[in-house]
Design an enzyme around this catalytic site. Structure first.
Site, mmCIF file in Angstrom:
data_model
loop_
_atom_site.group_PDB
_atom_site.id
_atom_site.type_symbol
_atom_site.label_atom_id
_atom_site.label_comp_id
_atom_site.label_asym_id
_atom_site.label_seq_id
_atom_site.Cartn_x
_atom_site.Cartn_y
_atom_site.Cartn_z
ATOM 1 C CG ASP A 157 -1.564 -1.363 1.495
ATOM 2 O OD1 ASP A 157 -1.104 -2.360 0.906
ATOM 3 O OD2 ASP A 157 -2.484 -1.443 2.303
ATOM 4 C CD GLU B 285 -0.202 -5.767 8.911
ATOM 5 O OE1 GLU B 285 -0.545 -5.180 9.962
ATOM 6 O OE2 GLU B 285 -0.623 -5.453 7.785
HETATM 7 C C1 GLC Z 1 -2.350 -4.907 3.846
HETATM 8 C C2 GLC Z 1 -1.161 -5.358 3.002
HETATM 9 C C3 GLC Z 1 -1.635 -6.213 1.830
HETATM 10 C C4 GLC Z 1 -2.467 -7.370 2.350
HETATM 11 C C5 GLC Z 1 -3.597 -6.894 3.263
HETATM 12 C C6 GLC Z 1 -4.273 -8.045 3.992
HETATM 13 O O1 GLC Z 1 -3.166 -4.057 3.112
HETATM 14 O O2 GLC Z 1 -0.436 -4.268 2.555
HETATM 15 O O3 GLC Z 1 -0.556 -6.714 1.106
HETATM 16 O O4 GLC Z 1 -2.986 -8.106 1.297
HETATM 17 O O5 GLC Z 1 -3.079 -6.041 4.262
HETATM 18 O O6 GLC Z 1 -3.323 -8.792 4.705
#
Ligand code: GLC
Length: 398
Positions: free
Chosen positions: A159, A371
Site C-alpha cells: 500500500d 504483521e
Molecule cells: C495490507 C497489506 C496487503 C495485504 C492486506 C491483507 O493491506 O499491505 O498486502 O494483502 O493487508 O493482509
C-alpha cells in the site's frame, strides 16, 4: 519448527471462515476480517503442508468472485455484518473491491498439484486462471510493451511503499494518513473511470511495478506447465511466450546499474527507490548468475542497505523514506522473506536463504505472528495472529 508449525495451524484454523459452500481464511481476525487475493494464495501454499482439501477450498472461494472481464478482485467482503475497524472503501461494488493484487494464483495451484498430482482440480480452476492472466496481459498492457501495469498502489500489495511516492506526488518523509488520503483519492478517480484499466492508468496512475511483473513471469511459466498437464500445448506455448516477453521488457525498460526499478508514466521513467522489489527478479529467474551474485553481495548482504539484524527490511536503510516502523517503508515482512528465500534458492545461494529462514523463525518465536517486524530489534508490529508468518513452513529447502 514443530512448535511454530502447531501455532501456525492454530492461527489458520482460528482465522478460517465458512459461508454457504465457501471457505476462506482472514489474514488476521482483529485487523483484516475479509478475504484478500495474494493472502489467500499464501494460505493455500501454506495449507498444502497441512491439508490439501483446505488449500483447494481457499482457491475456489477466491475464484468465485471473478469479474466478467477476468479480473479477480483483491478483496472479497464475504461477511459485512461483523463489527470491524477496517475502513469502508467505496469501490463502486458491494461485495468485492474493483482492483486486483499480485497474481500468485497459478503458483498456488501448481503447489497444490505438486502435492497430490490430481488433474481434476487443475481442470476445474484452469478456465478462471486462463481468463485472469489473459486479462492482465491484455487490459493491463494497452501499448503492448509487455509490462503489466497497476492502476493503484494497493494492487502491488504494498500500500504505502515508497516506490509510489513519485507517482502519487508525495515526499519521501510522510505519514500514513497523508499517504492513505492520496490513495483514497485515487480510488475515487478509479470509480470515476469505472475501473477501466487502460483509461484509469493513462489518466491517473500508470505504474509498471517490478514485483508484480516478476510474479507474473513466474506464474505464467507455471500456468504453462498446468496447461501442458491438461494437454493444451497451444496455451502452454502462448503463456511461455508471454513470460519471455515480460522478462525481456523488464530488462529493456526497468534495468539500470544492475537494479530493476519500477517505472511510471508513458515514458517509463524509472522510480529510483531501493526496496525489497529489487530482489524479485531472482524469484522470476531473469538475472544471469553473475548479475545475481552482484545484486546479492552489493545490496542484500550490505549492512547499510538490507542486511539488518532481522532481515529483510522492505525498504533500503539508505533511502530517505526508510522508516523501521513505517508499514511498507522499512519493517521486515515474512511474505517478503518467502519471496527472497525462493529467489536465492533459484541461484544456489542456499546458505543465505538458510539465514533468512533462521531469522524469520526467530522473529516469530520472539514476537509472535505479527504483521511486520522492526528490522533492528525484531519487535512485532501491526496485526496480531497474522497468517503470513505461516509461510515459514514453506521455507523447506533441506
Ligand atoms: C495490507 C497489506 C496487503 C495485504 C492486506 C491483507 O493491506 O499491505 O498486502 O494483502 O493487508 O493482509
Amino acid at each position: 519448527m514443530t512448535d511454530i508449525k502447531q501455532k501456525c495451524l492454530r492461527i489458520l484454523l482460528n482465522n478460517r471462515r465458512k459461508i454457504k459452500d465457501f471457505q476462506y481464511t482472514v489474514p488476521s481476525h482483529d485487523s483484516y476480517p475479509y478475504q484478500w487475493l495474494w493472502d489467500s494464495c499464501f494460505h493455500a501454499i501454506t495449507l498444502t503442508h497441512f491439508n490439501i482439501a483446505d488449500a483447494k477450498k481457499e482457491i475456489l472461494s477466491l475464484l468465485s468472485k471473478q469479474f466478467d472481464n477476468g479480473l479477480i478482485p483483491h478483496m472479497i467482503y464475504w461477511d459485512k455484518t461483523r463489527p470491524t475497524n477496517f475502513p469502508i472503501i467505496k469501490w463502486g461494488k458491494e461485495d468485492t473491491s474493483s482492483i486486483t493484487q499480485p497474481p500468485m494464483i497459478a503458483y498456488a495451484v501448481w503447489t497444490i498439484y505438486q502435492k497430490d498430482q490430481n488433474k481434476s482440480f487443475v481442470k476445474k480452476v484452469y478456465p478462471s486462471l486462463y481468463h485472469f492472466y489473459r486479462y492482465l496481459l491484455t487490459e493491463r498492457d494497452p501499448h503492448e510493451n509487455h509490462l503489466v501495469g497497476i492502476m493503484n498502489p494497493d494492487e502491488s500489495g504494498e500500500d504505502n511503499s515508497p516506490r509510489f511516492d513519485l507517482p502519487l506526488d508525495l515526499p519521501p518523509v510522510q505519514n500514513l494518513k497523508e499517504n492513505t488520503k492520496k490513495r483514497l483519492k485515487l480510488v475515487a478517480q478509479n470509480v470515476e473511470c469505472k475501473f477501466d484499466a487502460p483509461f484509469c492508468m493513462r489518466n491517473f496512475f500508470w505504474v509498471k511495478d517490478v514485483p508484480f511483473n516478476a510474479i507474473m513471469v513466474t506464474n505464467l511459466r507455471l500456468l504453462a506447465k498446468l496447461a501442458e498437464k491438461l494437454g493444451s500445448d497451444e496455451d502452454a506455448a502462448y503463456f511461455t511466450k508471454e513470460a519471455d516477453a515480460i522478462s525481456f521488457a523488464m530488462r529493456r525498460l526497468m534495468l539500470g546499474g544492475g537494479i530493476f526499478y519500477s517505472t511510471y508514466g508513458e515514458a517509463y521513467e524509472k522510480i529510483k527507490v531501493k526496496t525489497w522489489a529489487i530482489f524479485t527478479p531472482l524469484f522470476a529467474k531473469i538475472l544471469s548468475q553473475k548479475e545475481a551474485e552482484k545484486l546479492v553481495s552489493n545490496h542484500l548482504l550490505n549492512k547499510n542497505e538490507f542486511w539488518t539484524k532481522f532481515p529483510v527490511p522492505a525498504t533500503s536503510l539508505d533511502e530517505p523514506s526508510f522508516d523501521p516502523s513505517g508499514f511498507w517503508r522499512g519493517p521486515t515482512w515474512i511474505g517478503v522473506n518467502w519471496f527472497i528465500y525462493k529467489g536465492l534458492l533459484n541461484y544456489g545461494f542456499s546458505d543465505i536463504a538458510k539465514q533468512i529462514k533462521k531469522s524469520s523463525l526467530e522473529l516469530l518465536q520472539k514476537s509472535g505472528f505479527r504483521e511486520y517486524f522492526d528490522p533492528f530489534t525484531g519487535e512485532g508490529r501491526g496485526a496480531h495472529n497474522f497468517t503470513w508468518g505461516c509461510l515459514v513452513v514453506d521455507l523447506d529447502a533441506p
